[in-house]
Scaffold this active site. Structure first.
Site, PDB file in Angstrom:
ATOM      1  N   TYR A   1      20.671 -22.472  52.774  1.00  0.00           N
ATOM      2  CA  TYR A   1      20.709 -23.922  52.916  1.00  0.00           C
ATOM      3  C   TYR A   1      20.091 -24.376  54.237  1.00  0.00           C
ATOM      4  O   TYR A   1      20.511 -25.372  54.823  1.00  0.00           O
ATOM      5  CB  TYR A   1      22.157 -24.429  52.790  1.00  0.00           C
TER       6      TYR A   1
ATOM      7  N   HIS B   1      31.163 -16.904  49.595  1.00  0.00           N
ATOM      8  CA  HIS B   1      30.141 -15.915  49.963  1.00  0.00           C
ATOM      9  C   HIS B   1      30.746 -14.883  50.905  1.00  0.00           C
ATOM     10  O   HIS B   1      31.381 -15.240  51.907  1.00  0.00           O
ATOM     11  CB  HIS B   1      28.964 -16.590  50.672  1.00  0.00           C
TER      12      HIS B   1
ATOM     13  N   HIS C   1      24.370 -23.784  38.647  1.00  0.00           N
ATOM     14  CA  HIS C   1      24.122 -23.404  40.041  1.00  0.00           C
ATOM     15  C   HIS C   1      23.438 -24.532  40.809  1.00  0.00           C
ATOM     16  O   HIS C   1      23.587 -24.625  42.035  1.00  0.00           O
ATOM     17  CB  HIS C   1      23.288 -22.129  40.099  1.00  0.00           C
TER      18      HIS C   1
ATOM     19  N   LYS D   1      33.959 -14.000  42.304  1.00  0.00           N
ATOM     20  CA  LYS D   1      33.047 -12.867  42.285  1.00  0.00           C
ATOM     21  C   LYS D   1      33.563 -11.742  43.165  1.00  0.00           C
ATOM     22  O   LYS D   1      34.014 -11.976  44.276  1.00  0.00           O
ATOM     23  CB  LYS D   1      31.662 -13.319  42.769  1.00  0.00           C
TER      24      LYS D   1
END
Length: 316
Positions: free
Chosen positions: A294, A285, A259, A189
């Site tokens: 999380y 990320h 996901h 990404k």
């Protein structure tokens, strides 16, 4: 000159900017396109199709928010948009306004577009190891499709790949020389390069699957039903459908998506002692705040560490 061009006419350039300059994922680009279509529809409904960027006001934004909340219907369900969905439409508008700022086009600040708060408790859906084992054992691996689906699930749990990253994998990226596993570099990404790791277990399933293949397609995972197509590469939608079908057959309490397995991967790492920064790297990320979803794991671990090591717990 750009300041005299209506907002509607800027949108194609904005979408090109998202693809070329920002390198956003295809799905994100498509979502922005769809969400801004609704904004354009609102502009036309209110006779503002000629509105220039600097003419957009906070009152206009407020009226658009009211339109999303009370008038516009979700085209798939013909129901009012949920608050979290309204959020996505407004994020797209903010992205457009940020584009104007980047291009020195006089316009309302993106910060003037307030986002609706989602009142639902945010939680991460993941599978524990027992549920994961049940899911993995559901596909019939005697068929090529079942073997492929099992291999996909093993790969997702081993690597934490996003669905777009998974379907982009090619056969040439995979080799079986190292008995300890495999690490490869992928472009994920935002065109960010990161390293992903295949466990020996995942590689063994990939090997079994490839040994059953009789095609020469470059894709690691292919559609076995449409062999006359120019490209056999499996689509993200097909993977999502397969996981939904297998999770239903497995009788799991949640609907499993790609996901979900990415969440399960991260949860498993944290449960077994990995720190949040390391998991951030594994997941790709950019911001640690994204990884902090999380907390269901980290909060529990912190409590256990405090109980085990803090001297105050053993004082008389």
């Amino acid at each position: 000159m750009n300041n005299s061009v209506p907002i509607i006419q800027h949108i194609p350039d904005f979408l090109d900017y998202c693809e070329i300059d920002r390198g956003l994922a295809t799905r994100t680009q498509e979502n922005y396109h769809q969400y801004l279509k609704v904004f354009v529809q609102w502009l036309r409904n209110t006779k503002k199709e000629s509105l220039l960027p600097h003419q957009l006001t906070t009152k206009d934004v407020s009226n658009y928010r009211i339109y999303l909340a009370r008038t516009y219907k979700d085209p798939q369900h013909n129901e009012p948009l949920q608050r979290i969905t309204q959020h996505y439409y407004l994020v797209a508008l903010r992205a457009l306004l940020n584009y104007f700022a980047k291009k020195d086009i006089d316009a309302l600040s993106a910060s003037q577009v307030e986002l609706p708060k989602d009142s639902r408790e945010k939680s991460v859906k993941f599978l524990d190891l027992h549920q994961l084992r049940t899911l993995l054992e559901t596909p019939n691996t005697q068929t090529i499709q079942g073997l492929r689906d099992r291999t996909i699930m093993e790969t997702l749990f081993s690597t934490g790949l996003r669905i777009s990253e998974l379907v982009a994998l090619n056969r040439e990226q995979i080799h079986f020389k190292d008995k300890e596993g495999l690490e490869i570099h992928i472009t994920g990404k935002g065109r960010t390069v990161r390293t992903i790791y295949f466990s020996p277990r995942a590689l063994e399933w990939i090997k079994r699957y490839l040994n059953k293949r009789d095609d020469i397609d470059e894709a690691l995972f292919i559609n076995h039903r449409f062999k006359n197509a120019d490209s056999l590469r499996l689509s993200a939608r097909s993977v999502e459908y397969a996981l939904k079908r297998h999770s239903t057959r497995a009788g799991l309490p949640i609907r499993v998506t790609p996901h979900t397995l990415r969440h399960s991967y991260a949860t498993d790492l944290l449960t077994n002692g990995a720190d949040l920064r390391t998991v951030q790297e594994f997941l790709g990320h950019k911001n640690i705040a994204t990884t902090q979803i999380y907390t269901h794991v980290t909060n529990k671990r912190l409590k256990e560490i405090h109980k085990k090591f803090h001297g105050g717990n053993t004082l008389d």
